[in-house]
Design a protein around this motif. Structure first.
Motif, PDB file in Angstrom:
ATOM      1  N   VAL A 279       0.746  -1.213   0.033  1.00 17.44           N
ATOM      2  CA  VAL A 279       0.205  -0.059  -0.441  1.00 17.44           C
ATOM      3  C   VAL A 279       0.870   1.401  -0.364  1.00 17.44           C
ATOM      4  N   THR A 280       2.143   0.945  -0.496  1.00 14.92           N
ATOM      5  CA  THR A 280       3.050   2.078  -0.775  1.00 14.92           C
ATOM      6  C   THR A 280       2.796   3.393  -1.199  1.00 14.92           C
ATOM      7  N   ASP A 281       1.451   3.908  -1.647  1.00 14.72           N
ATOM      8  CA  ASP A 281       1.373   4.431  -2.756  1.00 14.72           C
ATOM      9  C   ASP A 281      -0.071   4.774  -2.702  1.00 14.72           C
ATOM     10  N   SER A 282      -0.696   4.510  -1.634  1.00 18.11           N
ATOM     11  CA  SER A 282      -2.323   5.237  -0.749  1.00 18.11           C
ATOM     12  C   SER A 282      -2.582   4.432  -0.072  1.00 18.11           C
ATOM     13  N   ILE A 283      -3.766   4.691   0.574  1.00 21.13           N
ATOM     14  CA  ILE A 283      -4.089   4.980   1.281  1.00 21.13           C
ATOM     15  C   ILE A 283      -5.342   3.680   1.456  1.00 21.13           C
ATOM     16  N   TYR A 284      -5.883   2.957   0.088  1.00 22.90           N
ATOM     17  CA  TYR A 284      -6.537   2.694  -0.169  1.00 22.90           C
ATOM     18  C   TYR A 284      -6.757   1.581  -1.026  1.00 22.90           C
ATOM     19  N   TYR A 285      -7.146   0.522  -0.558  1.00 24.50           N
ATOM     20  CA  TYR A 285      -6.663  -0.858  -1.277  1.00 24.50           C
ATOM     21  C   TYR A 285      -8.076  -1.297  -2.305  1.00 24.50           C
ATOM     22  N   GLN A 286      -7.919  -1.408  -3.383  1.00 25.74           N
ATOM     23  CA  GLN A 286      -9.177  -1.680  -4.025  1.00 25.74           C
ATOM     24  C   GLN A 286     -10.409  -1.120  -3.782  1.00 25.74           C
ATOM     25  N   GLY A 287      -9.729   0.162  -3.836  1.00 23.06           N
ATOM     26  CA  GLY A 287     -11.496   1.357  -3.472  1.00 23.06           C
ATOM     27  C   GLY A 287     -11.606   1.320  -2.200  1.00 23.06           C
ATOM     28  N   TYR A 288     -10.814   0.054  -1.231  1.00 28.29           N
ATOM     29  CA  TYR A 288     -11.923   0.439   0.102  1.00 28.29           C
ATOM     30  C   TYR A 288      -9.988   0.858   1.210  1.00 28.29           C
ATOM     31  N   ARG A 289     -10.838   1.291   2.034  1.00 25.53           N
ATOM     32  CA  ARG A 289     -10.012   2.415   2.835  1.00 25.53           C
ATOM     33  C   ARG A 289      -9.547   1.450   3.926  1.00 25.53           C
ATOM     34  N   ILE A 290      -8.408   0.783   4.138  1.00 22.79           N
ATOM     35  CA  ILE A 290      -6.933   0.138   5.112  1.00 22.79           C
ATOM     36  C   ILE A 290      -7.959   0.279   6.151  1.00 22.79           C
ATOM     37  N   LEU A 291      -7.999  -0.261   7.780  1.00 25.98           N
ATOM     38  CA  LEU A 291      -8.307  -0.935   8.149  1.00 25.98           C
ATOM     39  C   LEU A 291      -7.124  -1.639   8.614  1.00 25.98           C
ATOM     40  N   ALA A 292      -6.581  -0.984  10.216  1.00 27.71           N
ATOM     41  CA  ALA A 292      -5.910  -2.570  10.962  1.00 27.71           C
ATOM     42  C   ALA A 292      -6.817  -2.749  12.762  1.00 27.71           C
ATOM     43  N   VAL A 293      -6.726  -4.146  12.646  1.00 30.39           N
ATOM     44  CA  VAL A 293      -7.487  -4.657  13.215  1.00 30.39           C
ATOM     45  C   VAL A 293      -7.352  -5.913  14.023  1.00 30.39           C
ATOM     46  N   ASN A 294      -8.126  -6.164  15.039  1.00 30.35           N
ATOM     47  CA  ASN A 294      -7.200  -7.661  16.141  1.00 30.35           C
ATOM     48  C   ASN A 294      -7.492  -8.524  15.174  1.00 30.35           C
ATOM     49  N   PRO A 295      -7.211  -9.297  14.231  1.00 32.19           N
ATOM     50  CA  PRO A 295      -8.181 -10.383  14.025  1.00 32.19           C
ATOM     51  C   PRO A 295      -8.615 -11.667  14.414  1.00 32.19           C
ATOM     52  N   SER A 296      -7.938 -11.654  15.619  1.00 33.08           N
ATOM     53  CA  SER A 296      -9.109 -12.479  16.716  1.00 33.08           C
ATOM     54  C   SER A 296     -10.219 -12.112  16.802  1.00 33.08           C
TER      55      SER A 296
END
Length: 229
Positions: free
Chosen positions: A150-167
């Motif tokens: 995600v070097t060039d954008s804060i979007y991935y495939q048009g979605y905002r990138i979120l950091a979560v607890n995967p559990s």
């Protein structure tokens, strides 16, 4: 001979002069066939002949033996079968099998709502800046915990990138987010130490450190659009 015929002719007359009755053909006494035919012809009488015809139906079955390799007929046998055996295959052919209804399964759509129930979460923000992302660890590239560049954008495939607890929220989940007066869709691609220690926090990737500081801590809610990949 003529005397005998002359004696019975009055009995063969179609009408009796004394009684005035009609004499039926089948009531005429038997006489020699030639004389009978002459009499019937003379008086214009057509005899009624009853004919009973009995028809015998024979059911047969032909069996053909075919060579499995050449597909040629090797032998043919014909044998008598009963009426029941003859009609059995016919009845079976007359019974039409009701076609099974095939239910078409719609392909899974990415935007298909999994649950409309909103859940409350605490939101923070983290910077996309290389210095904050410690880009030297990734050969100058910003890569998420799931390996997405995600070097060039804060979007991935048009979605905002979120950091979560995967559990709590599985990686790859697409969430409908409402926070800080904004509504958007985000995808769970990243995580972090502060997020892993909290079950009710989501970190939103923003452009720089100043934006992250301004964002602070916000209360928002989310619902699943897609759960997991």
């Amino acid at each position: 001979m003529l005397g005998v015929i002359a004696g019975i002719l009055p009995l063969l007359m179609p009408f009796s002069a004394d009684q005035g009755e009609c004499i039926r053909v089948n009531e005429i006494p038997p006489i020699p066939s030639v004389a009978r035919e002459e009499y019937l012809t003379e008086y214009g009488i057509t005899p009624i002949i009853k004919t009973e015809v009995k028809e015998k139906v024979v059911y047969k079955e032909r069996v053909m033996y075919v060579d499995r390799d050449t597909k040629e007929t090797v032998k043919t046998e014909v044998k008598d079968i009963s009426k029941k055996e003859y009609e059995a295959p016919k009845k079976k052919a007359d019974v039409k099998e009701t076609p099974k209804q095939v239910t078409k399964t719609e392909p899974k759509k990415e935007e298909q709502t999994v649950s409309k129930q909103y859940q409350n979460y605490e939101f923070t923000a983290y910077s996309h800046e290389p210095s904050e992302a410690q880009s030297h660890r990734y050969n100058g590239k910003i890569v998420t915990a799931t390996g997405k560049d995600v070097t060039d954008s804060i979007y991935y495939q048009g979605y905002r990138i979120l950091a979560v607890n995967p559990s709590v929220i599985p990686y790859g989940s697409i969430l409908s987010v409402s926070v800080n007066g904004q509504s958007f869709k985000g995808i769970a691609l990243d995580t972090g130490g502060a997020i892993m220690s909290r079950s009710n926090r989501i970190d939103l990737m923003v452009t720089d450190t100043n934006e992250a500081m301004t964002f602070g801590v916000q209360q928002g809610n989310v619902s699943y659009v897609r759960k997991g990949w």
